[in-house]
Design an enzyme around this catalytic site. Sequence first.
Site, PDB file in Angstrom:
ATOM      1  N   ARG A 147       0.980  -1.147  -0.090  1.00  0.00           N
ATOM      2  CA  ARG A 147       0.074   0.054   0.189  1.00  0.00           C
ATOM      3  C   ARG A 147       0.788   1.190   0.192  1.00  0.00           C
ATOM      4  O   ARG A 147       1.733   1.324   0.941  1.00  0.00           O
ATOM      5  CB  ARG A 147      -0.911  -0.043   1.383  1.00  0.00           C
ATOM      6  CG  ARG A 147      -1.800   1.255   1.423  1.00  0.00           C
ATOM      7  CD  ARG A 147      -2.823   1.370   0.762  1.00  0.00           C
ATOM      8  NE  ARG A 147      -3.565   2.399   0.863  1.00  0.00           N
ATOM      9  CZ  ARG A 147      -4.695   2.932   0.302  1.00  0.00           C
ATOM     10  NH1 ARG A 147      -4.929   2.033  -0.839  1.00  0.00           N
ATOM     11  NH2 ARG A 147      -5.552   3.778   0.665  1.00  0.00           N
ATOM     12  N   GLU A 192     -14.844 -21.039  27.209  1.00  0.00           N
ATOM     13  CA  GLU A 192     -14.137 -21.865  27.958  1.00  0.00           C
ATOM     14  C   GLU A 192     -13.199 -21.066  28.829  1.00  0.00           C
ATOM     15  O   GLU A 192     -12.104 -21.067  29.292  1.00  0.00           O
ATOM     16  CB  GLU A 192     -12.865 -22.155  26.806  1.00  0.00           C
ATOM     17  CG  GLU A 192     -13.160 -23.099  25.509  1.00  0.00           C
ATOM     18  CD  GLU A 192     -13.879 -24.463  26.099  1.00  0.00           C
ATOM     19  OE1 GLU A 192     -13.645 -24.871  27.008  1.00  0.00           O
ATOM     20  OE2 GLU A 192     -14.625 -24.895  25.394  1.00  0.00           O
ATOM     21  N   GLY A 193     -14.108 -20.287  29.665  1.00  0.00           N
ATOM     22  CA  GLY A 193     -13.636 -19.354  30.745  1.00  0.00           C
ATOM     23  C   GLY A 193     -13.270 -18.212  30.246  1.00  0.00           C
ATOM     24  O   GLY A 193     -12.237 -17.859  29.228  1.00  0.00           O
TER      25      GLY A 193
HETATM   26  C1  LIG Z   1     -19.911 -18.807  20.079  1.00  0.00           C
HETATM   27  C2  LIG Z   1     -19.878 -19.510  21.530  1.00  0.00           C
HETATM   28  C3  LIG Z   1     -19.902 -20.815  21.604  1.00  0.00           C
HETATM   29  C4  LIG Z   1     -19.871 -21.432  22.682  1.00  0.00           C
HETATM   30  N1  LIG Z   1     -19.979 -22.816  22.912  1.00  0.00           N
HETATM   31  C5  LIG Z   1     -20.096 -23.447  24.033  1.00  0.00           C
HETATM   32  C6  LIG Z   1     -20.382 -25.061  23.888  1.00  0.00           C
HETATM   33  O1  LIG Z   1     -20.005 -25.729  23.111  1.00  0.00           O
HETATM   34  N2  LIG Z   1     -20.464 -25.691  25.314  1.00  0.00           N
HETATM   35  C7  LIG Z   1     -20.833 -24.955  26.548  1.00  0.00           C
HETATM   36  O2  LIG Z   1     -21.052 -25.499  27.431  1.00  0.00           O
HETATM   37  N3  LIG Z   1     -20.566 -23.603  26.541  1.00  0.00           N
HETATM   38  C8  LIG Z   1     -20.354 -23.069  25.314  1.00  0.00           C
HETATM   39  N4  LIG Z   1     -20.259 -21.462  25.159  1.00  0.00           N
HETATM   40  C9  LIG Z   1     -20.740 -20.784  26.474  1.00  0.00           C
HETATM   41  C10 LIG Z   1     -19.390 -20.163  27.068  1.00  0.00           C
HETATM   42  O3  LIG Z   1     -18.759 -20.922  27.778  1.00  0.00           O
HETATM   43  C11 LIG Z   1     -20.001 -18.861  28.297  1.00  0.00           C
HETATM   44  O4  LIG Z   1     -20.277 -18.042  27.205  1.00  0.00           O
HETATM   45  C12 LIG Z   1     -18.787 -18.632  29.121  1.00  0.00           C
HETATM   46  O5  LIG Z   1     -18.722 -19.448  29.999  1.00  0.00           O
HETATM   47  C13 LIG Z   1     -19.543 -17.343  29.795  1.00  0.00           C
HETATM   48  O6  LIG Z   1     -20.605 -17.342  30.388  1.00  0.00           O
HETATM   49  P1  LIG Z   1     -21.716 -16.323  30.316  1.00  0.00           P
HETATM   50  O7  LIG Z   1     -21.779 -16.185  28.621  1.00  0.00           O
HETATM   51  O8  LIG Z   1     -22.700 -16.707  30.763  1.00  0.00           O
HETATM   52  O9  LIG Z   1     -21.315 -15.083  30.715  1.00  0.00           O
HETATM   53  P2  LIG Z   1     -21.243 -14.742  32.691  1.00  0.00           P
HETATM   54  O10 LIG Z   1     -20.860 -16.067  33.147  1.00  0.00           O
HETATM   55  O11 LIG Z   1     -22.680 -14.285  32.676  1.00  0.00           O
HETATM   56  O12 LIG Z   1     -20.176 -13.525  32.643  1.00  0.00           O
HETATM   57  C14 LIG Z   1     -20.485 -12.180  32.398  1.00  0.00           C
HETATM   58  C15 LIG Z   1     -19.533 -11.162  32.572  1.00  0.00           C
HETATM   59  O13 LIG Z   1     -19.118 -11.615  34.089  1.00  0.00           O
HETATM   60  C16 LIG Z   1     -17.878 -11.849  34.340  1.00  0.00           C
HETATM   61  N5  LIG Z   1     -17.721 -12.452  35.563  1.00  0.00           N
HETATM   62  C17 LIG Z   1     -18.194 -13.854  35.671  1.00  0.00           C
HETATM   63  N6  LIG Z   1     -17.842 -14.135  37.165  1.00  0.00           N
HETATM   64  C18 LIG Z   1     -16.721 -13.249  37.608  1.00  0.00           C
HETATM   65  C19 LIG Z   1     -16.285 -12.801  38.730  1.00  0.00           C
HETATM   66  N7  LIG Z   1     -16.389 -14.065  39.718  1.00  0.00           N
HETATM   67  N8  LIG Z   1     -15.957 -11.772  39.080  1.00  0.00           N
HETATM   68  C20 LIG Z   1     -15.966 -10.818  38.064  1.00  0.00           C
HETATM   69  N9  LIG Z   1     -16.296 -11.128  36.628  1.00  0.00           N
HETATM   70  C21 LIG Z   1     -16.949 -12.070  36.620  1.00  0.00           C
HETATM   71  C22 LIG Z   1     -17.447 -12.704  33.009  1.00  0.00           C
HETATM   72  O14 LIG Z   1     -15.751 -12.577  32.966  1.00  0.00           O
HETATM   73  C23 LIG Z   1     -17.899 -11.798  32.202  1.00  0.00           C
HETATM   74  O15 LIG Z   1     -17.389 -10.553  31.813  1.00  0.00           O
HETATM   75  C24 LIG Z   1     -20.146 -20.669  24.024  1.00  0.00           C
HETATM   76  C25 LIG Z   1     -20.168 -19.496  24.123  1.00  0.00           C
HETATM   77  C26 LIG Z   1     -20.086 -18.707  22.795  1.00  0.00           C
HETATM   78  C27 LIG Z   1     -20.191 -17.136  22.694  1.00  0.00           C
END
Ligand SMILES: Cc1cc2nc3c(=O)[nH]c(=O)nc-3n(C[C@H](O)[C@H](O)[C@H](O)COP(=O)(O)OP(=O)(O)OC[C@H]3O[C@@H](n4cnc5c(N)ncnc54)[C@H](O)[C@@H]3O)c2cc1C
Length: 386
Positions: free
Chosen positions: A270, A365-366
Amino acid sequence: MSPLEYFGVDALVDEDSLALRDAVRTFVDKRVRPHVALWYEEGRLPARELARELGELGVLGMHLEGYGCAGTSALAYGLACFELEAGDSGLRSLVSVQGSLAMYAIWKWGSDEQKQQWLPGMAAGATIGCFGLTEPDFGSDPGGMRTRARRDGDDWILDGTKMWITNGSIADVAVVWAQTDEGVRGFVVPAGTPGFTAPEIPRKLSLRASVTSELVLDGVRLPADAMLPRAKGLSGPLSCLNEARFGIVFGALGAAYDCLTTTIDYANSRLIFDKPLSAYQATQLKLADMTLELGKGMLLALRIAQLKDAGTLDHRQISLGKLNSTREAIAIARECRTILGAAGITLDYPVLRHASNLESVLTYEGTSEVHQLIIGQTVTGQAAFR
Ligand SMILES: Cc1cc2nc3c(=O)[nH]c(=O)nc-3n(C[C@H](O)[C@H](O)[C@H](O)COP(=O)(O)OP(=O)(O)OC[C@H]3O[C@@H](n4cnc5c(N)ncnc54)[C@H](O)[C@@H]3O)c2cc1C
């Protein structure tokens, strides 16, 4: 010199793993790169076709022994994840969920009959698996899950809802985790079982080339032998997550590598104010910092693989890699996007697609925060989760 050549990474990898990495790279170049932008745009992945081809390539459950699995080193598996995710995080997710979550759960915690029944077909990609742990109200805190399995004679009856489940709607078999009178247990649920449905979750802006679904279990009746006999309590599903997290340690760096190499090529070609964009100090500072973070991340990933292959890897060490790789990869993807200017917002380049995918990878995955809390607890001795 490419960013990873600069770090002499290949010299740390054995010949077999390099050969496997190259085979996966060739597969991604031929089979995925030419199409992935369209799949992403259309929000689909030809998962069934790809699963068969990935099975032939030998990457499904590749680090497991027996039952048609390749039995490779963890390092080879990590490098495969790197190459797959350099194509798209959705592709790596398909492979991770199949091999590290669904297959691993059966391989590690299943009965001999369950292993014989499911693993060979899954290794071949003829049978697709999913892994249901997360629920609408319980993600980071899976111990609160409401999905329940109760006894009815010898049978089990499952009720509940799982959310955000990769491969859910296309799966032939679901590994579902549920509360029972004796704590959390895992169940192998064939997709056709009455009462089991898996509606796809629409309108995603991330991981668009991946199927994500709800799992609805409404009075699903299963025979006694559907339970995974060896997994008792949350340590069962958490052990599977550790396997998948390991793949992400490498995979996220693959996405970052694809962004960075694409951006270096772009900046070299570029012309801006009559000279290449790459010849400006402001650009080089960005590229130098990204090269450094990518290389540091790869060295950490290789160390984690070394520990895994030695059988001494602690799950808290995987948190170091999962946090670092995802956090740095998304930062690299976003910074690369700035160098591409307006071109960076299109699907003509992979950069914003990767950045957008990495939003999911950062969360599943966390989440990053959960891994920070694990690291914080490790170095202070104080748990700060509640
Ligand atoms: C595209 C995609 C594919 C997925 N595939 C799978 C799958 O195949 N199987 C499966 O079982 N799951 C799956 N998941 C789910 C995924 O593992 C969860 O989304 C993830 O564990 C977070 O949970 P949550 O979205 O409910 O967020 P929450 O747990 O509600 O968290 C929301 C926010 O709070 C924060 N938080 C949580 N606990 C604390 C704490 N103690 N202190 C401070 N902050 C905190 C988090 O870091 C985050 O920022 C998938 C998710 C996505 C987006």
